[in-house]
Write a protein that holds these residues in place. Structure first.
Motif, PDB file in Angstrom:
ATOM      1  N   SER A   1      41.963  18.181  52.418  1.00 38.86           N
ATOM      2  CA  SER A   1      42.909  18.298  51.315  1.00 38.86           C
ATOM      3  C   SER A   1      43.747  19.556  51.487  1.00 38.86           C
ATOM      4  CB  SER A   1      42.180  18.326  49.973  1.00 38.86           C
ATOM      5  OG  SER A   1      41.408  19.502  49.846  1.00 38.86           O
TER       6      SER A   1
ATOM      7  N   SER B   1      47.228  27.526  45.725  1.00 36.95           N
ATOM      8  CA  SER B   1      46.309  28.454  45.066  1.00 36.95           C
ATOM      9  C   SER B   1      47.038  29.651  44.488  1.00 36.95           C
ATOM     10  CB  SER B   1      45.246  28.949  46.058  1.00 36.95           C
ATOM     11  OG  SER B   1      44.442  27.902  46.523  1.00 36.95           O
TER      12      SER B   1
ATOM     13  N   THR C   1      46.236  26.293  50.568  1.00 35.50           N
ATOM     14  CA  THR C   1      44.824  26.272  50.927  1.00 35.50           C
ATOM     15  C   THR C   1      44.463  24.932  51.535  1.00 35.50           C
ATOM     16  OG1 THR C   1      44.269  27.820  49.154  1.00 35.50           O
ATOM     17  CG2 THR C   1      42.475  26.460  50.013  1.00 35.50           C
ATOM     18  N   VAL C   2      43.768  24.970  52.655  1.00 37.08           N
ATOM     19  CA  VAL C   2      43.259  23.747  53.263  1.00 37.08           C
ATOM     20  C   VAL C   2      41.753  23.692  53.022  1.00 37.08           C
ATOM     21  CG1 VAL C   2      42.952  24.850  55.517  1.00 37.08           C
ATOM     22  CG2 VAL C   2      43.168  22.362  55.368  1.00 37.08           C
ATOM     23  N   ALA C   3      41.250  22.499  52.708  1.00 37.42           N
ATOM     24  CA  ALA C   3      39.826  22.345  52.407  1.00 37.42           C
ATOM     25  C   ALA C   3      39.335  21.014  52.959  1.00 37.42           C
ATOM     26  CB  ALA C   3      39.588  22.409  50.903  1.00 37.42           C
TER      27      ALA C   3
ATOM     28  N   SER D   1      35.449  18.469  53.255  1.00 36.91           N
ATOM     29  CA  SER D   1      34.031  18.314  52.945  1.00 36.91           C
ATOM     30  C   SER D   1      33.491  17.064  53.624  1.00 36.91           C
ATOM     31  CB  SER D   1      33.791  18.242  51.433  1.00 36.91           C
ATOM     32  OG  SER D   1      34.397  17.083  50.896  1.00 36.91           O
TER      33      SER D   1
ATOM     34  N   SER E   1      30.999  21.914  52.984  1.00 36.88           N
ATOM     35  CA  SER E   1      32.420  22.000  52.670  1.00 36.88           C
ATOM     36  C   SER E   1      32.931  23.390  53.023  1.00 36.88           C
ATOM     37  CB  SER E   1      32.682  21.690  51.184  1.00 36.88           C
ATOM     38  OG  SER E   1      32.001  22.613  50.352  1.00 36.88           O
TER      39      SER E   1
ATOM     40  N   TYR F   1      36.822  25.993  52.787  1.00 39.61           N
ATOM     41  CA  TYR F   1      38.232  26.141  52.437  1.00 39.61           C
ATOM     42  C   TYR F   1      38.760  27.441  53.046  1.00 39.61           C
ATOM     43  CZ  TYR F   1      37.096  29.725  48.970  1.00 39.61           C
ATOM     44  OH  TYR F   1      36.654  30.881  48.368  1.00 39.61           O
TER      45      TYR F   1
ATOM     46  N   ASN G   1      42.539  29.939  52.767  1.00 38.67           N
ATOM     47  CA  ASN G   1      43.924  30.169  52.344  1.00 38.67           C
ATOM     48  C   ASN G   1      44.758  30.436  53.593  1.00 38.67           C
ATOM     49  OD1 ASN G   1      42.295  32.263  50.007  1.00 38.67           O
ATOM     50  ND2 ASN G   1      42.995  30.194  49.530  1.00 38.67           N
TER      51      ASN G   1
ATOM     52  N   ASP H   1      40.662  23.303  40.572  1.00 39.58           N
ATOM     53  CA  ASP H   1      39.491  24.168  40.674  1.00 39.58           C
ATOM     54  C   ASP H   1      39.810  25.552  40.118  1.00 39.58           C
ATOM     55  OD1 ASP H   1      37.604  22.492  42.573  1.00 39.58           O
ATOM     56  OD2 ASP H   1      39.604  22.408  43.461  1.00 39.58           O
TER      57      ASP H   1
ATOM     58  N   THR I   1      43.352  26.503  41.839  1.00 42.73           N
ATOM     59  CA  THR I   1      43.906  25.700  42.921  1.00 42.73           C
ATOM     60  C   THR I   1      44.129  24.264  42.451  1.00 42.73           C
ATOM     61  OG1 THR I   1      42.779  27.016  44.615  1.00 42.73           O
ATOM     62  CG2 THR I   1      43.565  24.840  45.265  1.00 42.73           C
TER      63      THR I   1
ATOM     64  N   GLY J   1      45.045  20.647  44.015  1.00 47.94           N
ATOM     65  CA  GLY J   1      45.016  20.060  45.345  1.00 47.94           C
ATOM     66  C   GLY J   1      45.158  18.551  45.365  1.00 47.94           C
TER      67      GLY J   1
END
Length: 195
Positions: free
Chosen positions: A1, A5, A24-26, A28, A42, A44, A46, A167, A186, A188
């Motif tokens: 995702s 942020s 931000t890339v995340a 899981s 998971s 994340y 920035n 979040d 954040t 997303g």
């Protein structure tokens, strides 16, 4: 995702509070090794700072966590309550290097509650409490991160989904009588799939 942020960071050594906006890339990964038991990892980062209220200063965070959860049999479907416990790691990348922290880690409590609609869409909410350690040295109980979030997943064919999330987290650290605080929000959007 990928998310947008907004970060408020305070380090008593270098006031004032710094406001940062970053992409931000995340990601899981979760799986169920046995019935009612679920494991997940998971992370994340920035990765792309967009704005900083302090000239020539960049603040980025990398967070990684691993957890194992038990799917509670109550409430009944379409509700699902899962109680997770695990460990996390949090560090900062800062410029200049006269601020921030590195290598914080600790246990975490991470309950989640979800509701699956008849069309396959899923709404969810979570909370997290994480006391912070410096390396493997126990710090005071007030050094912790508290977080919560909501999500909504739109079901697509072949087990795919589009995920929307919001979040919020806040943390407080007192290291050698120096107070550091962070508040992050954040928004997303992500892509989910099953294999």
């Amino acid at each position: 995702s990928v998310g947008d942020s907004m970060i408020l960071f305070t380090d008593a050594r270098v006031p004032p509070t710094q406001t940062i906006n970053a992409l931000t890339v995340a990601g899981s990964l979760s799986f169920a090794p046995i019935q009612r038991l679920e494991a997940a990892v998971s992370a994340y980062f920035n990765f792309l700072p967009i704005y900083s209220s302090v000239a020539d200063s960049q603040v980025r965070y990398l967070g990684i966590n691993a957890r194992v959860g038990f799917r509670v049999p109550w409430p009944p479907q379409p509700w699902q309550l899962t109680l997770y416990g695990g460990w996390y790691y949090l560090t900062m990348f800062v410029s200049p290097e006269d601020r921030g922290f590195t290598g914080m880690n600790g246990p975490q409590l991470y309950p989640t509650l979800s509701y699956t609609f008849k069309n396959g869409n899923v709404a969810s909410i979570y909370a997290k409490y994480s006391p912070m350690f410096n390396g493997f040295s126990v710090m005071t109980p007030t050094n912790c991160e508290v977080a919560a979030g909501i999500g909504y997943g739109f079901a697509l064919p072949k087990g795919h989904s589009i995920q929307l999330s919001f979040d919020f987290s806040t943390s407080s650290l007192l290291i050698a009588d120096i107070l550091l605080t962070t508040t992050t929000m954040t928004l997303g959007v992500g892509w989910g799939f099953s294999i």
